[in-house]
Design a protein around this motif. Structure first.
Motif, PDB file in Angstrom:
ATOM      1  N   LEU A   1      42.120   9.815  36.847  1.00  0.00           N
ATOM      2  CA  LEU A   1      41.654   9.693  38.225  1.00  0.00           C
ATOM      3  C   LEU A   1      42.799  10.091  39.140  1.00  0.00           C
ATOM      4  O   LEU A   1      43.859   9.461  39.139  1.00  0.00           O
ATOM      5  N   CYS A   2      42.605  11.159  39.918  1.00  0.00           N
ATOM      6  CA  CYS A   2      43.678  11.737  40.732  1.00  0.00           C
ATOM      7  C   CYS A   2      43.304  11.739  42.215  1.00  0.00           C
ATOM      8  O   CYS A   2      42.138  11.896  42.570  1.00  0.00           O
ATOM      9  N   HIS A   3      44.318  11.605  43.058  1.00  0.00           N
ATOM     10  CA  HIS A   3      44.108  11.727  44.500  1.00  0.00           C
ATOM     11  C   HIS A   3      43.850  13.179  44.882  1.00  0.00           C
ATOM     12  O   HIS A   3      42.966  13.468  45.682  1.00  0.00           O
ATOM     13  N   GLY A   4      44.650  14.097  44.344  1.00  0.00           N
ATOM     14  CA  GLY A   4      44.418  15.517  44.550  1.00  0.00           C
ATOM     15  C   GLY A   4      45.193  16.164  45.669  1.00  0.00           C
ATOM     16  O   GLY A   4      45.321  17.385  45.703  1.00  0.00           O
ATOM     17  N   ASP A   5      45.727  15.356  46.624  1.00  0.00           N
ATOM     18  CA  ASP A   5      46.478  15.947  47.742  1.00  0.00           C
ATOM     19  C   ASP A   5      47.486  14.934  48.263  1.00  0.00           C
ATOM     20  O   ASP A   5      47.535  14.646  49.452  1.00  0.00           O
ATOM     21  N   LEU A   6      48.292  14.412  47.383  1.00  0.00           N
ATOM     22  CA  LEU A   6      49.210  13.344  47.762  1.00  0.00           C
ATOM     23  C   LEU A   6      50.383  13.879  48.571  1.00  0.00           C
ATOM     24  O   LEU A   6      51.095  14.788  48.146  1.00  0.00           O
ATOM     25  N   HIS A   7      50.578  13.324  49.759  1.00  0.00           N
ATOM     26  CA  HIS A   7      51.779  13.536  50.558  1.00  0.00           C
ATOM     27  C   HIS A   7      51.927  12.320  51.467  1.00  0.00           C
ATOM     28  O   HIS A   7      51.050  11.428  51.482  1.00  0.00           O
ATOM     29  N   LEU A   8      52.998  12.245  52.207  1.00  0.00           N
ATOM     30  CA  LEU A   8      53.279  11.047  52.993  1.00  0.00           C
ATOM     31  C   LEU A   8      52.231  10.780  54.065  1.00  0.00           C
ATOM     32  O   LEU A   8      52.041   9.639  54.481  1.00  0.00           O
ATOM     33  N   GLY A   9      51.539  11.817  54.505  1.00  0.00           N
ATOM     34  CA  GLY A   9      50.485  11.623  55.497  1.00  0.00           C
ATOM     35  C   GLY A   9      49.254  10.926  54.946  1.00  0.00           C
ATOM     36  O   GLY A   9      48.342  10.598  55.704  1.00  0.00           O
ATOM     37  N   GLN A  10      49.224  10.703  53.638  1.00  0.00           N
ATOM     38  CA  GLN A  10      48.077  10.056  52.999  1.00  0.00           C
ATOM     39  C   GLN A  10      48.320   8.569  52.765  1.00  0.00           C
ATOM     40  O   GLN A  10      47.649   7.947  51.944  1.00  0.00           O
ATOM     41  N   LEU A  11      49.250   7.999  53.490  1.00  0.00           N
ATOM     42  CA  LEU A  11      49.561   6.577  53.379  1.00  0.00           C
ATOM     43  C   LEU A  11      49.474   5.919  54.745  1.00  0.00           C
ATOM     44  O   LEU A  11      49.976   6.464  55.737  1.00  0.00           O
ATOM     45  N   VAL A  12      48.841   4.739  54.806  1.00  0.00           N
ATOM     46  CA  VAL A  12      48.799   3.963  56.044  1.00  0.00           C
ATOM     47  C   VAL A  12      48.973   2.486  55.706  1.00  0.00           C
ATOM     48  O   VAL A  12      48.654   2.042  54.601  1.00  0.00           O
ATOM     49  N   ARG A  13      49.480   1.754  56.679  1.00  0.00           N
ATOM     50  CA  ARG A  13      49.510   0.296  56.571  1.00  0.00           C
ATOM     51  C   ARG A  13      48.221  -0.269  57.171  1.00  0.00           C
ATOM     52  O   ARG A  13      47.881   0.032  58.329  1.00  0.00           O
ATOM     53  N   HIS A  14      47.542  -1.088  56.398  1.00  0.00           N
ATOM     54  CA  HIS A  14      46.332  -1.739  56.901  1.00  0.00           C
ATOM     55  C   HIS A  14      46.252  -3.155  56.352  1.00  0.00           C
ATOM     56  O   HIS A  14      46.415  -3.347  55.143  1.00  0.00           O
TER      57      HIS A  14
ATOM     58  N   LEU B   1      48.305   1.668  51.817  1.00  0.00           N
ATOM     59  CA  LEU B   1      47.116   2.102  51.084  1.00  0.00           C
ATOM     60  C   LEU B   1      47.016   3.617  51.147  1.00  0.00           C
ATOM     61  O   LEU B   1      47.514   4.250  52.086  1.00  0.00           O
ATOM     62  N   LEU B   2      46.369   4.200  50.161  1.00  0.00           N
ATOM     63  CA  LEU B   2      46.115   5.640  50.144  1.00  0.00           C
ATOM     64  C   LEU B   2      44.844   5.960  50.918  1.00  0.00           C
ATOM     65  O   LEU B   2      43.868   5.200  50.879  1.00  0.00           O
ATOM     66  N   ILE B   3      44.846   7.088  51.606  1.00  0.00           N
ATOM     67  CA  ILE B   3      43.674   7.538  52.360  1.00  0.00           C
ATOM     68  C   ILE B   3      43.324   8.969  51.970  1.00  0.00           C
ATOM     69  O   ILE B   3      44.065   9.629  51.249  1.00  0.00           O
ATOM     70  N   ASP B   4      42.184   9.432  52.462  1.00  0.00           N
ATOM     71  CA  ASP B   4      41.747  10.835  52.374  1.00  0.00           C
ATOM     72  C   ASP B   4      41.476  11.259  50.936  1.00  0.00           C
ATOM     73  O   ASP B   4      42.342  11.808  50.253  1.00  0.00           O
ATOM     74  N   LEU B   5      40.243  11.037  50.506  1.00  0.00           N
ATOM     75  CA  LEU B   5      39.848  11.365  49.133  1.00  0.00           C
ATOM     76  C   LEU B   5      39.020  12.642  49.049  1.00  0.00           C
ATOM     77  O   LEU B   5      38.280  12.828  48.085  1.00  0.00           O
TER      78      LEU B   5
END
Length: 320
Positions: free
Chosen positions: A188-201, A209-213
């Protein structure tokens, strides 16, 4: 529909979700545009973020990826979407999803970024069994699109040949011409991991948490480690930061690389592919804008030249 119309409509959807009872007398802050690119328009209103996905997004694959974000097995790993009507609202034929707002990473401070937290989230993601109906991860497809954009761009200078040569040296699965070979496939892969895909919630002090699937799916888990690996190899990411990231991933039992020893044999192909993708996009954008590549862009094209001259392994990381 113009870009401004899309932004306005997406903002109205975010506002309606954040303030359903405000009516016409609302005096809250106007919606704020967080991103407006061909692959997504993102607008915030208060505690709600609305995203108009890329043109052509939709269908069963998109539904599977959206369902993944809400899966109980991935609670604490992925930011779950907010409840939304069925069918989803759309803008100019593009589906719109609603999300809680989370504080993003500071893009100008890589060393202070949550590299260890990102690594642990990836390890948890990679250890989770994917649903049988989940489509393939879109990382190789996005790399192929980047190279196609470079081929179609105006004259991109002599570096273009090095990027295309590095692309040609990759195996077919990394160029989206074949499935990833076993035992690489099936994670199971995210597919586009970079720092912009992380947010605090919850913002501003909640867990990362990881965002943008939009590119998530099954495939080779090394792809999710490949962008920081490529940055390290090109001299853009300090070795201390890369080691922090890799050590945290290994400590969390991440399956993409061996638990000990040299990680590069496992990371080599995906790191080379992300280097080519990044360089191809950089050259294409520079050519389209009629300018010379900047220093960071040149570092990535230089890395492609090293890749092309030293197949089949990625050239050693820069030391200066």
């Amino acid at each position: 529909m113009s870009s401004a119309d899309v932004v306005r409509t997406v903002g109205a959807l975010a506002h309606a979700a954040a303030h359903p009872a405000s009516g016409t007398d609302c005096t809250c802050t106007p919606p704020v545009v967080l991103a407006d690119r061909p692959d997504g328009t993102v607008v915030r209103s208060g505690t709600v973020v609305a995203k108009a996905h890329a043109p052509g997004t939709g269908g069963p694959d998109f539904a599977e990826r959206l369902a993944l974000a809400a899966a109980p097995a991935l609670s604490g790993v992925l930011l779950p979407p907010l409840p939304a009507p069925h069918p989803l609202p759309s803008v100019d034929g593009r589906p719109v999803t609603l999300w809680p707002y989370g504080d993003p990473v500071d893009p100008d401070d890589h060393e202070a970024a949550p590299w260890e937290e990102a690594a642990v989230l990836l390890a948890r993601l990679h250890r989770t069994a994917p649903p049988a109906s989940l489509p393939a991860m879109r990382g190789p497809a996005k790399a192929a699109l980047a190279v196609a954009r470079l081929r179609a761009a105006p004259s991109a200078g002599p570096a273009r040949g090095a990027v295309l040569a590095a692309w040609a040296a990759l195996p077919g699965w990394a160029r989206d011409e074949a499935p990833a070979p076993a035992p690489r496939a099936g994670f199971l892969c995210h597919g586009d991991l970079h720092l912009g895909q992380l947010v605090r919630h919850p913002a501003p002090h909640g867990p990362w948490l990881l965002i943008d699937l939009d590119d998530a799916g099954t495939g080779d888990a090394t792809w999710d480690l490949a962008r920081p690996a490529a940055w390290y190899a090109a001299g853009l990411l300090p070795g201390t930061v890369w080691t922090r990231f890799l050590d945290a991933y290994r400590a969390a039992d991440g399956p993409a690389v061996a638990a000990t020893g040299d990680p590069w044999p496992g990371l080599d192909v995906a790191a080379r592919a992300l280097t080519v993708q990044t360089a191809a996009l950089a050259l294409a954008k520079a050519a389209e804008q009629g300018r010379e590549p900047d220093e960071v862009e040149r570092l990535m094209t230089d890395a492609c030249a090293r890749i092309a001259s030293l197949p089949p392994e990625l050239a050693p990381p820069r030391t200066s």
